[in-house]
Scaffold this motif. Sequence first.
Motif, PDB file in Angstrom:
ATOM      1  N   SER A 125       0.875  -1.186  -0.161  1.00 43.47           N
ATOM      2  CA  SER A 125       0.001  -0.076  -0.001  1.00 43.47           C
ATOM      3  C   SER A 125       0.881   1.274  -0.061  1.00 43.47           C
ATOM      4  O   SER A 125       2.035   1.247   0.680  1.00 43.47           O
ATOM      5  CB  SER A 125      -0.811  -0.001   1.352  1.00 43.47           C
ATOM      6  N   THR A 134      -3.619   0.016  -2.796  1.00 39.67           N
ATOM      7  CA  THR A 134      -3.052  -1.263  -2.413  1.00 39.67           C
ATOM      8  C   THR A 134      -2.906  -1.889  -3.795  1.00 39.67           C
ATOM      9  O   THR A 134      -3.739  -2.171  -4.544  1.00 39.67           O
ATOM     10  CB  THR A 134      -3.715  -2.201  -1.445  1.00 39.67           C
ATOM     11  N   ARG A 148      -6.559  -1.982  -5.216  1.00 42.35           N
ATOM     12  CA  ARG A 148      -7.486  -1.695  -4.432  1.00 42.35           C
ATOM     13  C   ARG A 148      -7.451  -0.253  -3.924  1.00 42.35           C
ATOM     14  O   ARG A 148      -6.526   0.205  -3.490  1.00 42.35           O
ATOM     15  CB  ARG A 148      -7.751  -2.396  -2.898  1.00 42.35           C
ATOM     16  N   GLU A 150      -8.702   3.194  -1.613  1.00 42.66           N
ATOM     17  CA  GLU A 150      -9.535   3.558  -0.541  1.00 42.66           C
ATOM     18  C   GLU A 150      -9.328   4.927  -0.346  1.00 42.66           C
ATOM     19  O   GLU A 150      -8.356   5.667  -0.627  1.00 42.66           O
ATOM     20  CB  GLU A 150      -9.155   2.764   0.564  1.00 42.66           C
TER      21      GLU A 150
END
Length: 151
Positions: A125, A134, A148, A150
């Motif tokens: 990450s 990530t 991923r 976020e």
Amino acid sequence: MAGMRLTVIGCSGSFPGPDSPASCYLLEAEGFRLVMDMGNGALGVLQRHAELFGIDAVCISHLHVDHCIDLSSYWVARQYAPGGPKSPIPVYGPRGTAERIAGFGGEDVASVRARFDVHGLDPGSQEIGPFRVTADHVNHPVETFGFRVET
């Protein structure tokens, strides 16, 4: 802006379709614009959703042309912008990303790095603007990352 906004710029596989470029996704949060992949035809459609020089960073999943070739056109835009060359922006991708971009247009790697601050991806990450991205390897014939994201 609360949260994150995702705009699918293009999702055609292997080559652009009549209604969609190849892979390209725009993520926005807190005024920061992150582009994930920049496949064939993406740069033109991307400008419907963000200013040409309003992109803050780019992540490339892998170096097949349907995921990265429009970085070459974006380099041209940043290199030959009215008013002079633009400052480099971060580009995250597999090892060899700068060399691949240079090869598309016959440029040297130093010229590419003058417009793109290229970072090699590793599994794990990292913070890119307001995003926590990530990355991990996925099964594909060349080094490829899944992401991923976020906020």
